[in-house]
Design a protein around this motif. Structure first.
Motif, short mmCIF file in Angstrom:
data_model
loop_
_atom_site.label_atom_id
_atom_site.label_comp_id
_atom_site.label_asym_id
_atom_site.label_seq_id
_atom_site.Cartn_x
_atom_site.Cartn_y
_atom_site.Cartn_z
N GLU A 248 11.18 -14.56 -3.15
CA GLU A 248 12.55 -14.18 -2.87
C GLU A 248 12.56 -13.42 -1.55
O GLU A 248 11.59 -12.70 -1.24
CB GLU A 248 13.11 -13.32 -3.99
CG GLU A 248 13.23 -14.03 -5.33
CD GLU A 248 13.68 -13.09 -6.43
OE1 GLU A 248 14.77 -12.48 -6.29
OE2 GLU A 248 12.95 -12.95 -7.42
N TRP B 122 19.70 -11.20 -2.20
CA TRP B 122 18.43 -11.86 -2.43
C TRP B 122 18.61 -13.37 -2.50
O TRP B 122 19.55 -13.88 -3.11
CB TRP B 122 17.77 -11.37 -3.71
CG TRP B 122 17.18 -10.00 -3.60
CD1 TRP B 122 17.69 -8.83 -4.07
CD2 TRP B 122 15.93 -9.67 -2.96
NE1 TRP B 122 16.86 -7.78 -3.76
CE2 TRP B 122 15.77 -8.26 -3.08
CE3 TRP B 122 14.95 -10.40 -2.31
CZ2 TRP B 122 14.66 -7.60 -2.58
CZ3 TRP B 122 13.85 -9.74 -1.80
CH2 TRP B 122 13.71 -8.35 -1.94
N THR C 166 16.34 -17.15 -3.17
CA THR C 166 15.10 -17.72 -3.69
C THR C 166 14.65 -18.86 -2.79
O THR C 166 15.47 -19.56 -2.19
CB THR C 166 15.28 -18.27 -5.12
OG1 THR C 166 16.24 -19.35 -5.09
CG2 THR C 166 15.77 -17.18 -6.06
N ASN D 11 17.66 -21.39 -2.70
CA ASN D 11 18.76 -21.19 -3.66
C ASN D 11 19.13 -22.49 -4.37
O ASN D 11 20.31 -22.80 -4.57
CB ASN D 11 19.98 -20.58 -2.95
CG ASN D 11 19.68 -19.19 -2.42
OD1 ASN D 11 18.99 -18.39 -3.05
ND2 ASN D 11 20.20 -18.88 -1.24
#
Length: 249
Positions: A115, A182, A184, A199
């Motif tokens: 992340e 955040w 990913t 994401n």
């Protein structure tokens, strides 16, 4: 009461208040983020087959790249204090502190998940199949980490935006969350295939074997590497990383 339990209890209390408003939602999200970071640092949220690469406490299993001075002496490719660690298992660089931090181990085929959280105009990179010396973007490969919305980056070439195999393959834009949230990411490397997912959206899906231009191959000999180190390549900006894990393929 352990810290993670206190944080979970805090979420329950706030949710029970029934108070509407964006500030409450922001508080809930902040607490959830903190819980997630702590859980990931403790190794309690690792998918099957993946192992944590960063333990959230120290730099075991990591090392800085190598530089050579004009006198031939070797040093660490490190800026200021280097990468820092903060609560929640977060690895971060700043404008003054960072450098090139690599896994001590080399990897060939793998799925690398993490992340990341950016600041405005932030710039970093993920080195893959990279040596400890030289520029990883050329001697290995660099998967760009960049604030695509940054005011400083409105006139870049397509191959310079986030998720691109730097200077070779362009990524699709529009996958990032707003600065300060955040995201990913997964970098999946197998043979000559490289896929980047941010994401949940695949933004790069390429075959290195399709690069046949001799000028490009000469500039990027690292495209031929079968294995190498994975690294965080700092570029003088504040960027945070957490939940750093890998599965060898």
């Amino acid at each position: 009461m352990p810290r993670i339990h206190r944080l979970i209890a805090s979420v329950a209390v706030v949710a029970g208040l029934g108070v509407a408003g964006s500030s409450l939602l922001a508080q809930n999200q902040a607490v959830r983020d903190q819980i997630g970071g702590i859980a990931n640092a403790q190794g309690s949220d690792v998918e099957g087959g993946y192992t944590q690469l960063f333990n959230g406490k120290d730099f075991t299993g990591w090392r800085y790249g190598i530089t050579k001075g004009k006198d031939g002496k070797e040093g660490e490719n490190k800026a200021g204090k280097g990468y820092q660690i903060r609560e929640g298992g977060i690895l971060y660089s700043t404008k003054s502190d960072g450098g090139n931090l690599y896994t001590a181990k080399e990897y060939g085929d793998f799925s690398f998940r993490f992340e990341f959280k950016l600041t405005a105009n932030a710039n970093n990179g993920i080195g893959i199949r990279a040596p400890l010396t030289g520029d990883s973007a050329y001697q290995g490969m660099e998967i760009q980490v960049l604030d695509d919305s940054g005011s400083a980056y409105t006139k870049l070439r397509p191959e310079q935006y986030h998720g691109s195999v730097y200077d070779v393959f362009a990524a699709k834009r529009g996958s990032q969350k707003p600065v300060g949230e955040w995201n990913t990411e997964e970098i999946h490397v197998q043979g000559t295939k490289v896929k980047v997912t941010v994401n949940g959206q695949v933004i790069t899906d390429v075959d290195l074997a399709t690069v046949t231009d001799e000028k490009v191959l000469k500039k990027h000999p690292g495209l031929k590497n079968a294995k190498g180190h994975i690294g965080f390549l700092g570029h003088g900006a504040e960027v945070e990383f957490r939940n750093i894990r890998i599965k060898e393929l």
